[in-house]
Design a protein around this motif. Structure first.
Motif, PDB file in Angstrom:
ATOM      1  N   LYS A   1     -30.783   1.614 -11.820  1.00 47.38           N
ATOM      2  CA  LYS A   1     -31.056   0.400 -11.059  1.00 47.38           C
ATOM      3  C   LYS A   1     -32.130   0.679 -10.008  1.00 47.38           C
ATOM      4  CE  LYS A   1     -26.434  -1.625 -11.590  1.00 47.38           C
ATOM      5  NZ  LYS A   1     -26.892  -2.843 -12.301  1.00 47.38           N
ATOM      6  N   GLN A   2     -32.846  -0.373  -9.616  1.00 51.62           N
ATOM      7  CA  GLN A   2     -33.966  -0.188  -8.705  1.00 51.62           C
ATOM      8  C   GLN A   2     -33.516   0.422  -7.390  1.00 51.62           C
ATOM      9  OE1 GLN A   2     -35.902  -4.025  -8.460  1.00 51.62           O
ATOM     10  NE2 GLN A   2     -37.279  -3.499 -10.122  1.00 51.62           N
ATOM     11  N   GLY A   3     -34.093   1.566  -7.090  1.00 46.70           N
ATOM     12  CA  GLY A   3     -33.708   2.280  -5.881  1.00 46.70           C
ATOM     13  C   GLY A   3     -34.850   3.102  -5.338  1.00 46.70           C
ATOM     14  N   PHE A   4     -34.517   4.032  -4.466  1.00 43.36           N
ATOM     15  CA  PHE A   4     -35.524   4.852  -3.811  1.00 43.36           C
ATOM     16  C   PHE A   4     -35.893   6.075  -4.632  1.00 43.36           C
ATOM     17  CE2 PHE A   4     -33.499   2.415  -0.489  1.00 43.36           C
ATOM     18  CZ  PHE A   4     -34.556   2.041   0.332  1.00 43.36           C
ATOM     19  N   GLY A   5     -35.063   6.450  -5.596  1.00 43.59           N
ATOM     20  CA  GLY A   5     -35.303   7.636  -6.400  1.00 43.59           C
ATOM     21  C   GLY A   5     -34.023   8.406  -6.622  1.00 43.59           C
ATOM     22  N   GLY A   6     -33.932   9.117  -7.757  1.00 38.58           N
ATOM     23  CA  GLY A   6     -32.709   9.841  -8.085  1.00 38.58           C
ATOM     24  C   GLY A   6     -31.537   8.890  -8.179  1.00 38.58           C
ATOM     25  N   PHE A   7     -30.368   9.356  -7.771  1.00 37.05           N
ATOM     26  CA  PHE A   7     -29.193   8.480  -7.678  1.00 37.05           C
ATOM     27  C   PHE A   7     -29.253   7.695  -6.370  1.00 37.05           C
ATOM     28  CE2 PHE A   7     -27.016  11.003 -10.960  1.00 37.05           C
ATOM     29  CZ  PHE A   7     -26.337   9.995 -11.629  1.00 37.05           C
ATOM     30  N   ASP A   8     -29.002   6.410  -6.448  1.00 36.68           N
ATOM     31  CA  ASP A   8     -28.870   5.562  -5.274  1.00 36.68           C
ATOM     32  C   ASP A   8     -27.459   4.987  -5.231  1.00 36.68           C
ATOM     33  OD1 ASP A   8     -31.565   5.904  -4.641  1.00 36.68           O
ATOM     34  OD2 ASP A   8     -31.748   3.828  -3.968  1.00 36.68           O
ATOM     35  N   ILE A   9     -27.007   4.654  -4.044  1.00 34.93           N
ATOM     36  CA  ILE A   9     -25.668   4.084  -3.859  1.00 34.93           C
ATOM     37  C   ILE A   9     -25.763   2.565  -3.810  1.00 34.93           C
ATOM     38  CG2 ILE A   9     -23.701   3.919  -2.280  1.00 34.93           C
ATOM     39  CD1 ILE A   9     -24.485   6.877  -1.446  1.00 34.93           C
ATOM     40  N   PHE A  10     -24.884   1.906  -4.555  1.00 33.44           N
ATOM     41  CA  PHE A  10     -24.835   0.451  -4.628  1.00 33.44           C
ATOM     42  C   PHE A  10     -23.434  -0.035  -4.267  1.00 33.44           C
ATOM     43  CE2 PHE A  10     -28.358   1.716  -7.175  1.00 33.44           C
ATOM     44  CZ  PHE A  10     -29.274   0.681  -7.120  1.00 33.44           C
ATOM     45  N   GLU A  11     -23.363  -1.289  -3.836  1.00 32.11           N
ATOM     46  CA  GLU A  11     -22.065  -1.909  -3.609  1.00 32.11           C
ATOM     47  C   GLU A  11     -21.983  -3.194  -4.414  1.00 32.11           C
ATOM     48  OE1 GLU A  11     -21.718  -2.737   0.604  1.00 32.11           O
ATOM     49  OE2 GLU A  11     -22.527  -4.737   0.322  1.00 32.11           O
ATOM     50  N   ALA A  12     -20.786  -3.456  -4.935  1.00 31.94           N
ATOM     51  CA  ALA A  12     -20.552  -4.663  -5.728  1.00 31.94           C
ATOM     52  C   ALA A  12     -19.252  -5.302  -5.279  1.00 31.94           C
ATOM     53  CB  ALA A  12     -20.493  -4.326  -7.212  1.00 31.94           C
TER      54      ALA A  12
END
Length: 618
Positions: free
Chosen positions: A352-363
């Motif tokens: 998912k669109q993020g800053f790079g690598g793994f990003d943290i999301f909330e749902a």
């Protein structure tokens, strides 16, 4: 032996592809008469007979484009662009169809191709001037402030949780007495615990007794009552593994285990029945009521890579794992789920669109809204993951390799403020509505700010925490709506605004819809036009005796003869759209009237007045 390929020479004229021949003659006649349904059928018959080239593919794509049949248009445009055509309009139309289907990432790629071929086109200029997603992410108000945790060591530390009884559990490779693991040359992982103090400090970490094995252990999750732990470990514990092709190496899977607390000690580490040697299950998180276990897995039935799943829990009985769906999961990797007492899911994604690598999301699983990137400073260009938030303590712990490439633990606390995201949708079709005007009103009914929804029907507003707000939403063709948002302590909140379409007015002589406008010098049905024409289809289905005559008009620019022909094409496109929705062609006809009947008579018309004159009436 080399194969010989015949390259056809195509002539581009007015954005249209010209390569008619004897085989396509009949289909071309239908297309040129704007009978797109029959034209598409004729072109399809050619493909079924084995005659399919880029000309036929584009004619099929354009036929479906003009009928606003997004699914089929996408299918055929995908084939067209594979040959890298020089016609910029192909990429633009493909992008529009992708956008209509909600595939914004692919739509953006096609718009980039379009902009390269026609850099001075107004549509290309507008696209290039729009800020990209990364700019938008960086402009978001921070919703957490962070600090390094004293629990971090020189080795990998991650997967922390804060329990209601003030215990932090986390996973670490700090035990130098353990043998090292070949992947990163660090010791095998163990589960540790520490006390979380009221001032945010922590005690020294100690090894959790009875749950650690000689293999990798952790991360873990604990039920709200503190008496049940679910933990990740390896299938080697069950003497289950896979062998390499040369039979010299053994490979385990990650399994989920359960332990219970008795007399203050963890006992009875038992594997869950949902484990399978064909795939891995790990990174568990248990719901507040203890009835739903979330985890990540590469099991079959996912969207690709590692997905987030859930399974029902009833004592020692477990249901069938369920994938959380494509709002959460992507063809890439989604992992490290953590569910809060308020049913907010935090997880990490590398796609998912993020800053790079793994990003943290909330749902927010209460509303099933799309996940939100939590933004900086939690997320960076490095891997940021395993975010666990304790709502009652307003404290979070997460992991990142932002400093030196080693996974460390960080503490996060919410910043008072709310990012209210209003999502405007058609109450009937559930499709996003762009350019809807949103007024934000506070608890005294005073106007705070206003803005319009974007191409995805969304708009975000930075508002105060612990305060009730309402959102007045309006859009031409829809009834106004007011949607309230209860006082929220912090973070991001989704407000779903469903607008009811204004129903057509039926008189003895006319069905009055909202105006159906066309783009300048265009005759294809737009998304706005499709919305209105769908209402006409409903009316005609409700009144099977009704017969409709469509009148199409142009603005006053251009020569009379040209405008008459253009309006006739618009009338035929309108008729074709209605027929494509199942209405008998005997019940719908149309004619163009050029500029002879303007809705807004004017000599030096404004752009808005010109737009109002480009319309269809019934």
């Amino acid at each position: 032996m080399k194969k010989l390929y015949i390259t056809l020479s195509f002539v581009i004229a007015s954005g249209m592809l010209s390569a008619q021949n004897a085989k396509t003659k009949d289909a071309d006649k239908l297309y040129d008469r704007f009978e797109y349904i029959d034209a598409a059928s004729a072109y399809l018959k050619l493909t079924e007979k084995g005659y399919e080239d880029s000309y036929v593919q584009q004619r099929l794509a354009d036929s479906y484009y003009n009928m606003f049949n997004t699914t089929e248009a996408i299918k055929w445009y995908e084939k067209v662009v594979a040959s890298k055509p020089k016609d910029a309009e192909v990429y633009y139309r493909y992008a529009q169809m992708l956008k209509a289907e909600g595939n914004y990432e692919q739509a953006q790629k096609q718009m980039q191709e379009f902009a390269q071929l026609k850099p001075n086109d107004e549509r290309a200029v507008t696209f290039k001037n729009n800020p990209d997603y990364l700019t938008e992410l960086k402009s978001k108000r921070p919703i957490f402030e962070i600090k390094s945790s004293a629990l971090s060591s020189a080795k990998s530390d991650f997967g922390g949780i804060i329990t209601d009884d003030n215990t932090i559990y986390f996973t670490s490779a700090r035990n130098e007495a353990r043998k090292t693991y070949g992947w990163n040359d660090q010791p095998y992982l163990d589960v540790y615990q520490a006390t979380y103090n009221a001032d945010g400090t922590t005690s020294e970490a100690t090894l959790v007794e009875s749950v650690n094995t000689k293999w990798h252990d952790g991360p873990a999750t604990v039920t709200a009552d503190g008496n049940t732990m679910y933990i990740t470990s390896e299938s080697f514990n069950e003497n289950k593994f896979e062998k390499s092709d040369d039979k010299k190496s053994r490979f385990s899977r990650m399994y989920l285990y359960k332990a219970t607390k008795k007399d203050g000690k963890w006992t009875g580490l038992t594997p869950l029945p949902i484990n399978n040697i064909e795939y891995s299950l790990r990174n568990p998180s248990i719901s507040q009521d203890g009835k739903t276990l979330y985890f990540s897995s590469d099991m079959p039935g996912g969207f690709g890579g590692e997905d987030i799943w859930k399974v029902s829990v009833n004592g020692d009985e477990y249901g069938t794992p369920e994938n959380l769906g494509d709002k959460i999961n992507t063809p890439g990797n989604e992992s490290f789920p953590s569910i809060t007492s308020e049913n907010i899911l935090y997880f990490s994604s590398d796609t998912k669109q993020g800053f790079g690598g793994f990003d943290i999301f909330e749902a927010d699983l209460n509303t099933n809204a799309a996940p939100i990137n939590v933004g900086e400073p939690v997320n960076t260009a490095k891997d940021d993951f395993a975010f666990s938030y304790n709502a009652s303590k307003k404290a979070a712990i997460f992991s990142s390799n932002r400093e030196g490439g080693v996974d460390n633990l960080y503490m996060a606390s919410p910043i008072c403020g709310v990012n209210a995201i209003v999502v405007v949708k058609n109450a009937t079709t559930r499709k996003a509505i762009e350019s809807a005007l949103i007024h934000v009103l506070d608890d005294t009914n005073s106007l705070v700010t206003s803005n319009s929804s974007d191409g995805t029907g969304r708009q975000s507003f930075e508002i105060q925490c612990d305060k009730e707000y309402s959102f007045k939403v309006s859009k031409e063709g829809f009834e106004d709506g007011i949607f309230t948002m209860p006082a929220s302590p912090n973070g991001s909140t989704i407000v779903e605004a469903y607008l009811e379409p204004i129903k057509p007015i039926i008189t003895e002589t006319e069905v009055i819809l909202q105006p159906i406008y066309f783009e300048f010098n265009k005759s294809n049905i737009t998304a706005q036009g499709a919305e209105e024409l769908d209402k006409l289809v409903v009316v005609m289905n409700e009144h099977p005796e009704m017969v409709i005559f469509a009148k199409s008009h142009t603005d006053s620019r251009g020569k009379d003869k040209y405008n008459l022909d253009l309006s006739d094409r618009r009338a035929k496109a309108t008729v074709q759209y209605i027929i494509s929705k199942g209405i008998s062609k005997e019940r719908i006809s149309g004619q163009g009237f050029g500029e002879s009947e303007p809705k807004v008579p004017c000599k030096e018309c404004t752009e808005e007045e010109h737009a109002q004159n480009r319309r269809s009436e019934f």
